[in-house]
Scaffold this motif. Structure first.
Motif, PDB file in Angstrom:
ATOM      1  N   ASP A 167     -11.128   1.637  -4.719  1.00 24.36           N
ATOM      2  CA  ASP A 167     -10.838   3.047  -4.211  1.00 24.36           C
ATOM      3  C   ASP A 167     -11.900   3.826  -3.804  1.00 24.36           C
ATOM      4  O   ASP A 167     -13.068   3.793  -4.128  1.00 24.36           O
ATOM      5  CB  ASP A 167     -10.302   3.813  -5.426  1.00 24.36           C
ATOM      6  N   HIS A 226       0.894  -1.157  -0.223  1.00 24.18           N
ATOM      7  CA  HIS A 226       0.055   0.006   0.119  1.00 24.18           C
ATOM      8  C   HIS A 226       0.992   1.305  -0.121  1.00 24.18           C
ATOM      9  O   HIS A 226       2.132   1.040   0.392  1.00 24.18           O
ATOM     10  CB  HIS A 226      -0.845   0.202   1.115  1.00 24.18           C
ATOM     11  N   ASN A 256      -5.274   6.704   2.492  1.00 27.91           N
ATOM     12  CA  ASN A 256      -5.522   7.236   1.045  1.00 27.91           C
ATOM     13  C   ASN A 256      -6.771   6.425   0.552  1.00 27.91           C
ATOM     14  O   ASN A 256      -7.026   6.377  -0.527  1.00 27.91           O
ATOM     15  CB  ASN A 256      -4.223   6.790   0.202  1.00 27.91           C
ATOM     16  N   GLY A 257      -7.484   5.737   1.433  1.00 29.49           N
ATOM     17  CA  GLY A 257      -8.819   5.284   1.207  1.00 29.49           C
ATOM     18  C   GLY A 257      -8.446   3.965   0.037  1.00 29.49           C
ATOM     19  O   GLY A 257      -9.459   3.789  -0.637  1.00 29.49           O
ATOM     20  N   MET A 258      -7.771   3.030   0.389  1.00 31.49           N
ATOM     21  CA  MET A 258      -7.477   2.032  -0.737  1.00 31.49           C
ATOM     22  C   MET A 258      -7.619   0.681   0.202  1.00 31.49           C
ATOM     23  O   MET A 258      -7.064   0.402   1.180  1.00 31.49           O
ATOM     24  CB  MET A 258      -6.111   2.106  -1.377  1.00 31.49           C
ATOM     25  N   THR A 290      -8.618  -3.854  -6.599  1.00 25.34           N
ATOM     26  CA  THR A 290      -8.275  -2.787  -5.388  1.00 25.34           C
ATOM     27  C   THR A 290      -9.471  -1.874  -5.555  1.00 25.34           C
ATOM     28  O   THR A 290     -10.168  -1.709  -6.715  1.00 25.34           O
ATOM     29  CB  THR A 290      -7.064  -1.825  -5.920  1.00 25.34           C
ATOM     30  N   LYS A 306      -7.527  -3.446  -0.595  1.00 25.53           N
ATOM     31  CA  LYS A 306      -6.935  -4.419  -1.547  1.00 25.53           C
ATOM     32  C   LYS A 306      -7.409  -5.792  -1.125  1.00 25.53           C
ATOM     33  O   LYS A 306      -7.393  -6.221  -0.078  1.00 25.53           O
ATOM     34  CB  LYS A 306      -5.367  -4.273  -1.697  1.00 25.53           C
ATOM     35  N   ARG A 337     -16.458   6.711   4.745  1.00 26.47           N
ATOM     36  CA  ARG A 337     -15.489   7.582   4.024  1.00 26.47           C
ATOM     37  C   ARG A 337     -15.478   8.973   5.159  1.00 26.47           C
ATOM     38  O   ARG A 337     -16.689   9.345   5.568  1.00 26.47           O
ATOM     39  CB  ARG A 337     -15.675   8.393   2.847  1.00 26.47           C
ATOM     40  N   GLY A 358     -12.380   6.739  -2.607  1.00 23.85           N
ATOM     41  CA  GLY A 358     -12.688   8.263  -2.909  1.00 23.85           C
ATOM     42  C   GLY A 358     -12.273   9.032  -2.145  1.00 23.85           C
ATOM     43  O   GLY A 358     -12.737  10.270  -2.173  1.00 23.85           O
TER      44      GLY A 358
END
Length: 337
Positions: free
Chosen positions: A118, A77, A100-102, A116, A104, A147, A120
């Motif tokens: 995202d 990441h 970073n809002g990822m 992945t 996996k 979020r 956002g």
């Protein structure tokens, strides 16, 4: 360094997990369902040699739980992977870097990256910034994220939970969203049918010419996992009990809330937390609170201790002094953590 401990003794590290070459700490852990392996995320570290800077860590790794040997590195990441989780089959591993809002998803056998997601934006956190608002159903079919959004309160700008999204783990597509939830904590039922969250919004008012802050709404909200329909919204009536987390007790539909010092039952019909017991007063703070899979024990930790306790009574079974420990989880056989 990361380590495993024997719950029966809590005297010293039972197994030290092999360290990666360069890392900035270890930020997340999860046992595989069979207890044979442990997955984790390594923190980001920037190494400076002269004028040159290099970034290391952010890896998702797998250890042998018996020997502590590093078995596999799945990938990286760009930010700290602060959350990892297996599905109930042990074939799928999910990881998330909230900064970073990822999210996996990895094939455990091959180590291949499957997809992945995202989000956002940043993934929100609760529990005083220590509980990342991301989770997955036990069957690995759905990933949930909250979020982060910024809100102006008086002269301050604060971050809080915003949009709750259910993601299809196979395709990475959105299944449904619930906007502006103000969630501080949420939990998914073992059967994967419902999601329960605790939300509060902060307001401000003037008093004697100064700005004061207070909670203006506090609710427990229940969503149907399949449809995203909000099936219940209950105002919390206990003014003095403000849970840092809400959790289902494993293997049941019973809900609890935990603040710094108290464990309480949550009555969904009444919208009320009923205190069960106080936690040890000399260990008021904690960064993580976990309940064992059989619902008989709890583990909590903070910077300088790890405590294993009887979940029914709150009595400490054992306490071990440590340094810089912020994550703890139980092995499936409940013999180690």
């Amino acid at each position: 360094y990361p380590f495993l401990i024997a719950i029966g003794s809590l005297a010293a590290a039972d197994v030290e997990l092999e360290k990666t070459a360069n890392y900035g700490g270890f930020n997340s852990f999860a046992f595989s369902p069979d207890g044979q392996t442990v997955a984790g995320g390594t923190g980001i570290a920037t190494i400076t040699i002269g004028a040159a800077k290099s970034k290391h860590g952010g890896e998702v790794v797998l250890w042998d739980a018996k020997a502590g040997k590093l078995l596999k590195t799945f990938g990286k990441h760009a930010e700290n992977p602060d959350w990892v989780a297996f599905d109930e089959s042990g074939a799928l591993l999910a990881s998330a870097s909230p900064a970073n809002g990822m999210v996996k998803l990895w094939d455990v056998k091959s180590g291949a990256a499957l997809r992945t997601i995202d989000v956002g934006g940043k993934i929100a956190d609760g529990n005083n910034g220590l509980d990342d608002l991301v989770d997955m159903t036990a069957d690995g079919s759905t990933v949930f994220t909250v979020r982060s959004i910024e809100e102006k309160i008086g002269e301050r700008t604060v971050e809080r939970g915003g949009e709750l999204t259910a993601w299809d783990a196979k395709t990475g597509a959105k299944r449904w969203t619930a906007p502006d939830t103000a969630l501080q904590s949420f939990t998914v039922a073992d059967d994967g049918k419902s999601l329960v969250g605790y939300a509060y919004r902060v307001g401000s008012y003037e008093l004697n010419g100064g700005l004061r802050h207070k909670d203006v709404t506090r609710h427990v909200v229940v969503w149907d996992v399949d449809s995203g329909v909000e099936v219940a919204r209950l105002e919390v009536t206990n003014d003095r009990f403000r849970p840092r987390i809400v959790r289902f007790v494993p293997g049941s539909d019973r809900l609890i809330g935990v603040d710094s010092t108290t464990v309480a039952n949550l009555d969904l019909e009444a919208g009320k937390f009923t205190p069960l017991y106080k936690l040890s007063a000399d260990r008021r703070s904690w960064s993580e609170f976990r309940i064992s899979t059989d619902g008989t024990k709890f583990a909590r930790c903070w910077n300088n201790f790890i405590e294993i306790g009887d979940f029914k009574t709150g009595e400490a079974i054992g306490v071990m002094p440590v340094s810089f420990l912020f994550r703890v989880t139980f092995a499936p056989d409940l013999k180690r953590a």
